[in-house]
Design a protein around this motif. Structure first.
Motif, PDB file in Angstrom:
ATOM      1  N   ALA A 203      11.690 -26.377  -2.886  1.00 37.07           N
ATOM      2  CA  ALA A 203      10.433 -25.719  -2.604  1.00 37.07           C
ATOM      3  C   ALA A 203       9.438 -26.164  -2.763  1.00 37.07           C
ATOM      4  CB  ALA A 203      10.594 -24.109  -3.031  1.00 37.07           C
ATOM      5  N   TRP A 339      14.805 -21.408   0.419  1.00 37.67           N
ATOM      6  CA  TRP A 339      13.653 -21.648   0.841  1.00 37.67           C
ATOM      7  C   TRP A 339      14.033 -22.035   2.250  1.00 37.67           C
ATOM      8  CZ3 TRP A 339       8.592 -21.852  -0.246  1.00 37.67           C
ATOM      9  CH2 TRP A 339       7.922 -22.633   0.496  1.00 37.67           C
ATOM     10  N   PRO A 340      12.932 -21.758   3.408  1.00 42.26           N
ATOM     11  CA  PRO A 340      11.711 -21.020   3.011  1.00 42.26           C
ATOM     12  C   PRO A 340      11.885 -19.405   3.049  1.00 42.26           C
ATOM     13  CG  PRO A 340      11.990 -21.416   5.639  1.00 42.26           C
ATOM     14  CD  PRO A 340      13.073 -22.072   4.714  1.00 42.26           C
TER      15      PRO A 340
END
Length: 461
Positions: A203, A339-340
């Motif tokens: 991330a 992520w995201p």
């Protein structure tokens, strides 16, 4: 005669075999009491009811995040392989699964997480409470310091924090130690049990910020802020009065080059004080107790001046039951992904509920109470996602921007806000040091910074 005797022997052997098969299997001491805890945000796999003498199917032999199998003596047959878990090695201890039946929910959380999978969605009252709180934080962030003061009851001329120097932090008994090695300095770790690495390296790289600590050539500093010194038997003196150490602890990730502040672990003085022997009374707690002040003062100390470039704030490895239930409701029945993850704009009710959650509001208060030092920053959106870790605990990332003055001012509901920064915003860990006793979250109102508590209707902006 010999044939008759042989027939009797065969009959007795058959009876013995039948009795052995019918008798319940006795678990070995190594397996008793252990349970495999599945990833909290992953759907629980289908479980087959197996007899004690039935071997588990090979496809269920290990889950995705388990280490590859190694050569070892055959394990005894059990009724359900998802119920086996070896205790982790020190120095970390894995407590009950997030949201297990033995967990204590926050004081007014009527809906908490389930032991068999993702947490239950927050009840309507918990959801509205958090949304109202977040709505008021949005109002306070978007107005001037003086206007934000009018949201307090009684009204204030300013909501600026009085704790502006790092001396305020140290003089109230706090020590800031830098973590330069070990699993807790590893932003990419945490995939294998019991590694407590943070699992947010991917991330951070996607955000374009450093994913390593300075000791490894990166730009991050991880501060272990401890109230007192172990074993916390010696106190400190402030303004001529003696105070005991509480053992409170905040782990904070700071990257002043890229403008990143991370709340990684929070054990408040009020919570830690109850575990002292004898317990520390409320009138002996330090004035420096909230993340909004502790995070700001440590960030400013490392930067060496008032921070003007903050871009991201993140709550890492969230274990608070109320926050978990709010995240589940914000997802609307969907799964929390890596992520995201999923994003919510500041105008959405989901954003306001997440900002008003125990793990989000500290960031809002930090901005509200340091407007002139931070450049009147505003949180424009939030992303929720699970880390690349074996336990899949959720993270919340808040993205900041300087207010452009183009948005209309917030609409007032005409009612006093329900805003209180709690003394406890997290649980010391389903991942915690072996020497610490488990501390469950409690929501308390304390200190002159409190907004008046009132139930109001959520106001859409």
């Amino acid at each position: 005669m010999k044939l008759a005797f042989a027939a009797v022997i065969v009959a007795l052997a058959s009876v013995a075999d039948f009795a052995a098969a019918a008798a319940p299997a006795t678990p070995t001491g190594r397996l008793e009491g252990y349970r495999r805890r599945l990833p909290f945000w992953s759907p629980r796999p289908s479980r087959r009811a197996l007899s004690p003498a039935t071997t588990a199917p090979p496809t269920a032999a290990r889950k995705r995040d388990d280490p590859p199998p190694v050569s070892a003596p055959p394990a005894p047959t059990v009724s359900d392989i998802w119920e086996i878990e070896e205790p982790p090695a020190e120095p970390f201890e894995i407590l009950e699964p997030w949201g297990s039946a033995t967990s204590s929910p926050t004081a007014d959380a009527t809906s908490v997480s389930s032991p068999s999978g993702p947490p239950n969605a927050a009840s309507d009252s918990v959801w509205e409470d958090a949304a109202n709180h977040g709505c008021r934080l949005v109002d306070a962030m978007r107005t001037s310091d003086q206007e934000a003061g009018k949201l307090y009851s009684p009204a204030k001329s300013s909501v600026q924090s009085s704790l502006m120097s790092f001396d305020d932090f140290t003089s109230w008994g706090w020590n800031a130690n830098e973590i330069n090695a070990g699993n807790l300095s590893d932003f990419d770790g945490g995939q294998q049990k019991p590694d407590p690495g943070w699992g947010i390296g991917h991330a951070l790289r996607e955000l374009g910020v450093s994913d390593k600590i300075k000791a490894q050539g990166g730009k991050n500093v991880i501060i272990d802020a401890l109230h007192g010194k172990e074993p916390f038997t010696q106190g400190y003196t402030k303004n001529g009065k003696s105070y005991p150490a509480t053992g409170a602890e905040f782990k904070i990730g700071i990257n002043t080059d890229d403008g990143v502040l991370m709340a990684m672990d929070r054990i408040s003085p009020a919570s830690a004080a109850k575990k002292r022997s004898p317990p520390v009374s409320d009138d002996q707690l330090p004035d420096v107790h909230a993340f909004s002040d502790i995070g700001y003062l440590n960030y400013k100390n490392i930067l060496g001046k008032d921070p003007k470039n903050m871009k991201y704030m993140m709550s890492v490895m969230i274990t608070n039951d109320k926050t978990a239930s709010i995240i589940a409701k914000a997802l609307g029945g969907g799964e929390l992904g890596p992520w995201p993850g999923k994003s919510f704009n500041w105008r959405s009710k989901e954003f306001k509920a997440l900002l008003g959650s125990p793990n989000g509001m500290g960031f809002g208060y930090l901005l509200v109470q340091h407007k002139s030092q931070l450049g009147n920053l505003f949180i424009k959106d939030v992303q929720i996602f699970h880390g690349d870790t074996w336990h899949k605990l959720p993270n919340m990332l808040f993205t900041l921007e300087v207010q452009n003055g183009q948005d209309p001012p917030p609409k007032s509901s005409g009612l006093p806000p329900q805003m209180v920064e709690p003394l406890v915003t997290g649980v010391p860990g389903k991942l915690r040091r072996g020497g610490l006793a488990p501390v469950m979250p409690t929501m308390q109102a304390r200190g002159p910074k409190n907004f008046v508590r009132a139930h109001i209707k959520h106001v859409e902006l």
